[in-house]
Scaffold this motif. Structure first.
Motif, PDB file in Angstrom:
ATOM      1  N   THR A  41       0.827  -1.213   0.000  1.00 19.56           N
ATOM      2  CA  THR A  41       0.000   0.000   0.000  1.00 19.56           C
ATOM      3  C   THR A  41       0.858   1.259   0.000  1.00 19.56           C
ATOM      4  O   THR A  41       0.578   2.226  -0.720  1.00 19.56           O
ATOM      5  CB  THR A  41      -0.931   0.016   1.222  1.00 19.56           C
TER       6      THR A  41
ATOM      7  N   VAL B  94      -3.751   4.590  -0.877  1.00 23.70           N
ATOM      8  CA  VAL B  94      -4.103   3.342  -1.557  1.00 23.70           C
ATOM      9  C   VAL B  94      -4.649   2.345  -0.536  1.00 23.70           C
ATOM     10  O   VAL B  94      -4.008   2.093   0.496  1.00 23.70           O
ATOM     11  CB  VAL B  94      -2.883   2.738  -2.276  1.00 23.70           C
TER      12      VAL B  94
ATOM     13  N   LEU C 262      -5.861  -1.580  -0.250  1.00 23.80           N
ATOM     14  CA  LEU C 262      -5.829  -2.890  -0.892  1.00 23.80           C
ATOM     15  C   LEU C 262      -6.560  -3.917  -0.037  1.00 23.80           C
ATOM     16  O   LEU C 262      -6.546  -3.839   1.183  1.00 23.80           O
ATOM     17  CB  LEU C 262      -4.387  -3.361  -1.097  1.00 23.80           C
TER      18      LEU C 262
ATOM     19  N   ALA D 183      -7.239  -3.678  -5.459  1.00 22.69           N
ATOM     20  CA  ALA D 183      -7.278  -2.286  -5.006  1.00 22.69           C
ATOM     21  C   ALA D 183      -8.735  -1.882  -4.892  1.00 22.69           C
ATOM     22  O   ALA D 183      -9.452  -1.836  -5.894  1.00 22.69           O
ATOM     23  CB  ALA D 183      -6.542  -1.390  -5.989  1.00 22.69           C
TER      24      ALA D 183
ATOM     25  N   THR E  52     -12.868  -0.880  -8.451  1.00 19.74           N
ATOM     26  CA  THR E  52     -11.965   0.053  -7.769  1.00 19.74           C
ATOM     27  C   THR E  52     -12.601   1.436  -7.724  1.00 19.74           C
ATOM     28  O   THR E  52     -13.036   1.968  -8.747  1.00 19.74           O
ATOM     29  CB  THR E  52     -10.612   0.127  -8.492  1.00 19.74           C
TER      30      THR E  52
END
Length: 404
Positions: free
Chosen positions: A148, A179, A181, A191, A234
């Motif tokens: 990440t 980010v 995940l 993601a 995402t």
């Protein structure tokens, strides 16, 4: 370890006000170490609208001697500070490298601190302060960093490169990334959300120009993250507040040492609390954090564990660490215990010990290498085409042999 979970890390660009402060502080460290490898530096920086302020304690031959600045030293310090801001790219009305007001309050290091740190007689060089330091490594990326954070850094690095090269002229220096995940069995699976806020030129907050900026950001993300992590599910939040024209120190004050989680492991590991930037390597906040990363990375690189956290602790003026702690989070190789790894570290002659001087000598820390560390993380990356010395894995074979 849980089978499935979400984890998030963030990064900030070199133009973020706190990172501007970090880069200035480390440029001062480099300046002094280039004059005197045994310089003592504790430099704090404040950045705000059209102003940069330095404060802290120093000792440096050729720069500050007998309580006085040498000829030209003050001018060289100011030139160094302005050069940092120019390199970042700030030429805005609210913060311009050439016209901001500069104040310098650096002064002599406390004699009472110096007596604890300096070697004298039979006394070895002591730690510059008490404290706890952590190092970490994991097998989520080739550089043995949390995925990440690795992706968060690389997105912003790419955008900074595009801004400076002219490939993305609508970008301004200040930016943040984040980010999230989804992990399964300790490995990134998808993601789920990506947040990107970037300072921009006027007009890129509506219509076709806004669409151009958002498409550019998505294209960068697609280049950085592995394709199998991205999907129609995402979620992207690109400049979610709308307009972001006022940024950097003009938009928010910056201080050295406020982005320590960005600097280290993105929250995937503990942090002892001490910042790195602005400190010479006798300060164990910096040097011991580097050696613990080095050790943790070599343990994972050796295949002795998939994840490893190491803690060291020190007392001011005392050379040897007070404690060494290893935690492989239940991922160690068969027959290898955390206690055995601790013993191997203590007995590693090649390491040269975990005293402040031993660390500095083994990693070569008395060099002006710190400006390169001050943005996009101190760990898991190359700078100027080469890894930092604490990213080497030259201890892996020795560790395997001692634990074999």
């Amino acid at each position: 370890m849980r089978q499935t979970y979400l984890f998030t890390s963030e990064s900030v660009s070199e133009g973020h006000p706190d990172k501007v402060a970090d880069q200035i502080s480390d440029a001062i460290v480099d300046l002094f170490l280039s004059k005197d490898p045994e310089a003592r530096v504790a430099c704090e920086t404040l950045t705000t609208t059209q102003k940069v302020v330095l404060a802290g304690e120093i000792r440096c031959k050729g720069v500050f001697e007998d309580g006085k600045w040498t000829d030209g030293a003050l001018e060289e310090i100011e030139q160094t500070v302005r050069a940092v801001v120019k390199k970042i790219g700030y030429e805005q009305d609210g913060f311009h490298w050439e016209t901001f007001d500069f104040e310098n309050y650096l002064h002599a290091q406390s004699a009472h601190i110096a007596q604890g740190v300096d070697a004298a007689g039979n006394k070895d060089e002591g730690a510059g302060d008490q404290g706890i330091m952590f190092g970490f490594a994991c097998d989520e990326t080739p550089d043995l960093m949390p995925a990440t954070l690795d992706y968060s850094h690389k997105i912003l690095q790419r955008m900074a490169n595009d801004r400076k090269s002219g490939a993305a002229p609508f970008l301004e220096p200040d930016a943040k990334s984040q980010v999230t995940l989804r992990f399964r069995d300790g490995k990134p699976e998808a993601a789920t959300a990506i947040v990107l806020s970037t300072q921009h030129a006027p007009g890129y907050d509506e219509g076709e120009k806004e669409a151009e900026l958002k498409k550019y950001v998505k294209d960068v993300i697609a280049d950085i993250l592995p394709a199998d992590l991205l999907s129609d599910e995402t979620v992207y939040h690109i400049n979610p507040t709308g307009t972001f024209e006022i940024g950097g120190p003009d938009g928010d004050a910056g201080l050295t040492g406020r982005k320590i989680i960005v600097d280290t492991y993105g929250g995937a590991a503990p942090h002892g609390g001490g910042a790195f930037s602005g400190k010479d390597p006798t300060k164990v906040d910096r040097s011991a954090a580097y050696i613990t990363r080095y050790l943790a990375k070599n343990i994972v690189a050796a295949g002795l564990a998939k994840r490893c956290t190491i803690q060291l602790s020190y007392a001011i003026g005392i050379s040897e660490p007070l404690s060494i702690y290893v935690d492989t989070h239940g991922t160690s190789a068969d027959g290898v215990s955390d206690e055995a790894i601790e013993a191997a570290i203590r007995g590693m002659k090649k390491l040269g010990g975990l005293t402040p001087r031993g660390i500095r000598m083994h990693l070569g820390l008395n060099k002006p290498i710190y400006s390169r560390t001050a943005a996009y993380g101190h760990f898991g990356r190359k700078a100027d085409g080469d890894f930092f010395p604490w990213e080497r894995t030259d201890l892996a074979d020795d560790l395997k042999a001692s634990l074999g």
